[in-house]
Design a protein around this motif. Sequence first.
Motif, PDB file in Angstrom:
ATOM      1  N   VAL A  45       0.846  -1.207   0.000  1.00 13.20           N
ATOM      2  CA  VAL A  45       0.000   0.000   0.000  1.00 13.20           C
ATOM      3  C   VAL A  45       0.877   1.250   0.000  1.00 13.20           C
ATOM      4  CG1 VAL A  45      -1.677   1.320   1.368  1.00 13.20           C
ATOM      5  CG2 VAL A  45      -1.969  -1.146   1.072  1.00 13.20           C
ATOM      6  N   PHE A  46       1.928   1.245   0.805  1.00 17.18           N
ATOM      7  CA  PHE A  46       2.871   2.362   0.868  1.00 17.18           C
ATOM      8  C   PHE A  46       3.471   2.635  -0.513  1.00 17.18           C
ATOM      9  CE2 PHE A  46       7.351   3.673   1.529  1.00 17.18           C
ATOM     10  CZ  PHE A  46       7.134   4.907   2.109  1.00 17.18           C
ATOM     11  N   SER A  47       3.850   1.580  -1.227  1.00 13.07           N
ATOM     12  CA  SER A  47       4.446   1.782  -2.555  1.00 13.07           C
ATOM     13  C   SER A  47       3.434   2.371  -3.536  1.00 13.07           C
ATOM     14  CB  SER A  47       5.026   0.477  -3.100  1.00 13.07           C
ATOM     15  OG  SER A  47       4.032  -0.382  -3.603  1.00 13.07           O
ATOM     16  N   GLY A  48       2.182   1.954  -3.414  1.00 11.82           N
ATOM     17  CA  GLY A  48       1.144   2.528  -4.268  1.00 11.82           C
ATOM     18  C   GLY A  48       0.936   4.004  -3.985  1.00 11.82           C
ATOM     19  N   ILE A  49       0.942   4.359  -2.705  1.00  7.93           N
ATOM     20  CA  ILE A  49       0.795   5.769  -2.328  1.00  7.93           C
ATOM     21  C   ILE A  49       1.975   6.584  -2.835  1.00  7.93           C
ATOM     22  CG2 ILE A  49       0.773   7.346  -0.334  1.00  7.93           C
ATOM     23  CD1 ILE A  49      -0.874   5.145   1.131  1.00  7.93           C
ATOM     24  N   VAL A  50       3.178   6.045  -2.700  1.00  3.77           N
ATOM     25  CA  VAL A  50       4.370   6.759  -3.189  1.00  3.77           C
ATOM     26  C   VAL A  50       4.279   6.960  -4.701  1.00  3.77           C
ATOM     27  CG1 VAL A  50       6.869   6.556  -3.553  1.00  3.77           C
ATOM     28  CG2 VAL A  50       5.906   6.109  -1.293  1.00  3.77           C
ATOM     29  N   GLU A  51       3.879   5.929  -5.443  1.00  8.30           N
ATOM     30  CA  GLU A  51       3.754   6.068  -6.902  1.00  8.30           C
ATOM     31  C   GLU A  51       2.712   7.126  -7.268  1.00  8.30           C
ATOM     32  OE1 GLU A  51       5.697   4.800  -9.283  1.00  8.30           O
ATOM     33  OE2 GLU A  51       6.868   3.814  -7.723  1.00  8.30           O
ATOM     34  N   LEU A  52       1.588   7.145  -6.561  1.00 10.56           N
ATOM     35  CA  LEU A  52       0.570   8.169  -6.832  1.00 10.56           C
ATOM     36  C   LEU A  52       1.082   9.567  -6.492  1.00 10.56           C
ATOM     37  CD1 LEU A  52      -2.618   6.335  -5.514  1.00 10.56           C
ATOM     38  CD2 LEU A  52      -2.079   6.901  -7.899  1.00 10.56           C
ATOM     39  N   LEU A  53       1.778   9.697  -5.369  1.00 13.03           N
ATOM     40  CA  LEU A  53       2.344  11.005  -4.996  1.00 13.03           C
ATOM     41  C   LEU A  53       3.392  11.457  -6.011  1.00 13.03           C
ATOM     42  CD1 LEU A  53       2.627  10.652  -1.121  1.00 13.03           C
ATOM     43  CD2 LEU A  53       1.077  12.152  -2.397  1.00 13.03           C
ATOM     44  N   GLN A  54       4.190  10.526  -6.501  1.00 10.76           N
ATOM     45  CA  GLN A  54       5.176  10.891  -7.521  1.00 10.76           C
ATOM     46  C   GLN A  54       4.481  11.411  -8.780  1.00 10.76           C
ATOM     47  OE1 GLN A  54       7.424   7.267  -7.999  1.00 10.76           O
ATOM     48  NE2 GLN A  54       9.121   8.065  -6.780  1.00 10.76           N
ATOM     49  N   GLU A  55       3.407  10.769  -9.146  1.00  8.28           N
ATOM     50  CA  GLU A  55       2.695  11.154 -10.367  1.00  8.28           C
ATOM     51  C   GLU A  55       1.989  12.498 -10.218  1.00  8.28           C
ATOM     52  OE1 GLU A  55       1.295  11.121 -14.184  1.00  8.28           O
ATOM     53  OE2 GLU A  55       2.725   9.712 -13.319  1.00  8.28           O
ATOM     54  N   TYR A  56       1.355  12.728  -9.085  1.00  9.32           N
ATOM     55  CA  TYR A  56       0.476  13.893  -8.956  1.00  9.32           C
ATOM     56  C   TYR A  56       1.032  15.053  -8.143  1.00  9.32           C
ATOM     57  CZ  TYR A  56      -2.914  10.827 -11.086  1.00  9.32           C
ATOM     58  OH  TYR A  56      -3.563   9.986 -11.964  1.00  9.32           O
ATOM     59  N   THR A  57       2.182  14.891  -7.510  1.00  7.63           N
ATOM     60  CA  THR A  57       2.708  16.001  -6.710  1.00  7.63           C
ATOM     61  C   THR A  57       4.102  16.454  -7.119  1.00  7.63           C
ATOM     62  OG1 THR A  57       3.659  14.577  -4.990  1.00  7.63           O
ATOM     63  CG2 THR A  57       1.366  15.279  -4.687  1.00  7.63           C
ATOM     64  N   THR A  58       4.737  15.772  -8.057  1.00  9.87           N
ATOM     65  CA  THR A  58       6.082  16.183  -8.483  1.00  9.87           C
ATOM     66  C   THR A  58       6.099  16.415  -9.983  1.00  9.87           C
ATOM     67  OG1 THR A  58       6.898  13.938  -8.903  1.00  9.87           O
ATOM     68  CG2 THR A  58       7.131  14.765  -6.659  1.00  9.87           C
ATOM     69  N   ARG A  59       7.054  17.215 -10.393  1.00  8.84           N
ATOM     70  CA  ARG A  59       7.237  17.451 -11.829  1.00  8.84           C
ATOM     71  C   ARG A  59       8.397  16.626 -12.380  1.00  8.84           C
ATOM     72  NH1 ARG A  59       5.391  23.281 -13.374  1.00  8.84           N
ATOM     73  NH2 ARG A  59       4.050  23.703 -11.602  1.00  8.84           N
ATOM     74  N   HIS A  60       9.278  16.182 -11.499  1.00  8.99           N
ATOM     75  CA  HIS A  60      10.474  15.466 -11.942  1.00  8.99           C
ATOM     76  C   HIS A  60      10.351  13.950 -11.749  1.00  8.99           C
ATOM     77  CE1 HIS A  60      10.973  16.397  -7.676  1.00  8.99           C
ATOM     78  NE2 HIS A  60      11.698  15.296  -7.598  1.00  8.99           N
ATOM     79  N   ARG A  61       9.242  13.490 -11.224  1.00  3.38           N
ATOM     80  CA  ARG A  61       9.001  12.058 -11.030  1.00  3.38           C
ATOM     81  C   ARG A  61       7.635  11.709 -11.578  1.00  3.38           C
ATOM     82  NH1 ARG A  61      13.001   8.698  -8.715  1.00  3.38           N
ATOM     83  NH2 ARG A  61      14.330  10.018  -7.474  1.00  3.38           N
ATOM     84  N   GLY A  62       7.492  10.459 -11.949  1.00  5.97           N
ATOM     85  CA  GLY A  62       6.201   9.995 -12.420  1.00  5.97           C
ATOM     86  C   GLY A  62       5.894   8.633 -11.849  1.00  5.97           C
TER      87      GLY A  62
END
Length: 135
Positions: free
Chosen positions: A83-100
């Motif tokens: 679950v933590f990894s899923g949250i991190v992937e979603l945060l990378q996609e929707y809160t950063t410009r340099h990560r997806g």
Amino acid sequence: LLRYIKRYPFSLAVIIIVIYLSFFRPPSVKLPLFTGFDKIVHFLMYFGISGCLWLETFLYYRKGGLNTNTRHAIIGAVIFPIVFSGIVELLQEYTTRHRGGEWLDFLANTCGVIVASAIAWFIVRPLIIKHSRLK
């Protein structure tokens, strides 16, 4: 919260390192790495999180003379990292410009958790049980 810090200090350190690695802006370097290298890194990060959680769970319960609460261990060392990894992937996609966020990264993370859990349950746990019976 303080109880978890005392019980799982190495796991929390690994989780903090993974959070940092997941959100920092990496330097722009052209290394001749093979395709899929980042998936191996994802696998190893979540293998490390789950493996640390399993080890600290086994060692904590062994020290206390208790049997490992299987449900608690599965929630903490399998479900939480996934679950933590899923949250991190979603945060990378929707809160950063340099990560997806990527589904393949999530899959690599999940595979790391599953392999660490299988090793912990089928190899490490029996060794700890055997060792504790010898004393």
